[in-house]
Design a protein around this motif. Structure first.
Motif: not given
Length: 289
Positions: A36-44, A63-81
Motif C-alpha cells: 500500500f498505497p495501491a499501484g494500478h492493480r492491473i493484474r487483480p 478475491d483470494a486469487a486476485a490478492a495472491a497474484i497482487e502479493l506476488l507482483h509486489c514481491a517482484s517489485l521489492v526484489h527488482d529494486d
C-alpha cells in the motif's frame, strides 16, 4: 461491491494476517509499505474481471486469487529494486522498500510476500479442495521456473537474453495467472483464458518499454532508462518507437479477439479495450488521437 474495493479489502485482510501477533515490527511495517498505497492493480483487476465475465460463482475464491497474484507482483517489485538488481531508490512515487528499510529487510519482505500469497489461497480449500488445487497450480506456474517471475528475473543474469522469453516470464506470467485464476475461481476451464493473459502481458511489457524511453521519472514513479543502462531487451529499442507502438496495437487487438465465449464476453471486451488504452504513453496517445 466495486472491483477496486474488493481488491483493497482482500489485500488488507491478507497483509493483516502476515502482520499478526509475534511478527517482527519492522517486517510487519515493510510488508504493508510494499503493498500500500495501491499501484494500478492491473493484474487483480483482470482476475476479477474474468471471474465476473464467467459468472463469479465463488467470489471468495476469486478475491483470494486476485490478492495472491497482487502479493506476488509486489514481491517482484521489492526484489527488482534491490541493489543487486536495479538498485532503484524509487517505486510508485515513494522510496523503494530497500531504500526505506534496508536491503536485508527488503529481501525478507519479498520472500514473505511470496509465501503469504500461497497462504492467502488456503481458505479456498475448505470450500472446494479441487478448486484450491487448480489455483495452486496456476499460481505456482507463474512464480518459478521455467517460465515464472523468478525465471524472468534470472534472465537478467544471462549474457544473452531472448526478448520473447524474458518478457513472457518477467511480465506475462502473472497476467496469464490472472486470467486463468479468474476463470478457475468461477468454476470454468482455465486453459482457454491463457491466450488473453499472454497477449495482455506482452502488451503491457511493450508499453512499459515505450514508457522507459519516452516518459520521465515523475510520470512513472520510478527511474527511467534502466533497460539501456543495464543492456536489457527493450521492444522500443529493438523495433523503434513506431514499430513498438504498432506491436502494442496488434497485441491489444489479439487480446480482445482471444476472449472465449462466456456470459460476460461483450462487457469484458469493452473493459479490456478501455483499460489497454491506458497502456499507451501519453505522447503516443496524443499522436493517435
Amino acid at each position: 461491491m466495486q472491483i477496486a474495493d474488493r481488491i483493497e479489502q482482500a489485500l488488507d485482510r491478507a497483509v493483516a494476517l502476515a502482520q499478526g501477533p509475534g511478527a517482527p515490527p519492522l517486517l510487519a511495517s515493510a510488508l504493508r509499505y510494499a503493498v500500500f498505497p495501491a499501484g494500478h492493480r492491473i493484474r487483480p483487476q483482470l482476475c476479477l474481471a474474468v471471474a465476473g465475465a464467467c459468472g463469479d460463482a465463488d467470489p471468495e475464491s476469486a478475491d483470494a486469487a486476485a490478492a495472491a497474484i497482487e502479493l506476488l507482483h509486489c514481491a517482484s517489485l521489492v526484489h527488482d529494486d534491490l541493489p543487486c538488481f536495479d538498485d532503484s531508490a524509487l517505486r510508485r512515487g515513494k522510496a523503494s522498500v530497500h531504500a526505506e528499510y534496508g536491503a536485508p529487510l527488503a529481501v525478507l519482505t519479498g520472500d514473505a510476500l511470496i509465501v503469504h500469497a500461497f497462504a492467502t489461497l488456503r481458505p479456498v480449500a475448505a470450500r472446494d479442495p479441487s478448486r484450491m488445487a487448480t489455483l495452486l497450480g496456476i499460481v505456482t506456474e507463474a512464480v518459478g521456473s521455467p517460465g515464472g517471475i523468478v525465471a524472468g528475473q534470472a534472465w537478467e543474469c544471462e549474457v544473452a537474453v531472448p526478448l520473447a522469453d524474458y518478457q513472457r516470464a518477467k511480465t506475462g506470467a502473472l497476467f496469464v495467472a490472472a486470467t486463468r485464476a479468474g476463470a478457475a475461481a468461477a468454476g470454468v476451464d482455465a486453459e482457454p483464458w491463457r491466450m488473453l493473459g499472454d497477449k495482455l502481458g506482452e502488451a503491457y511489457q511493450v508499453a512499459d518499454d515505450l514508457r522507459d524511453v519516452l516518459c520521465d521519472s515523475d510520470e512513472l514513479g520510478k527511474p527511467i532508462g534502466q533497460d539501456a543502462v543495464r543492456l536489457r531487451p527493450n521492444a522500443a529499442a529493438q523495433l523503434g518507437v513506431g514499430g513498438a507502438k504498432a506491436r502494442l496495437e496488434d497485441l491489444v487487438r489479439a487480446a480482445v479477439e482471444s476472449i472465449p465465449d462466456c456470459p460476460g464476453a461483450a462487457d469484458l471486451r469493452m473493459l479490456i479495450k478501455a483499460q489497454t488504452a491506458l497502456f499507451f504513453p501519453k505522447q503516443l496517445a496524443r499522436e493517435a488521437a
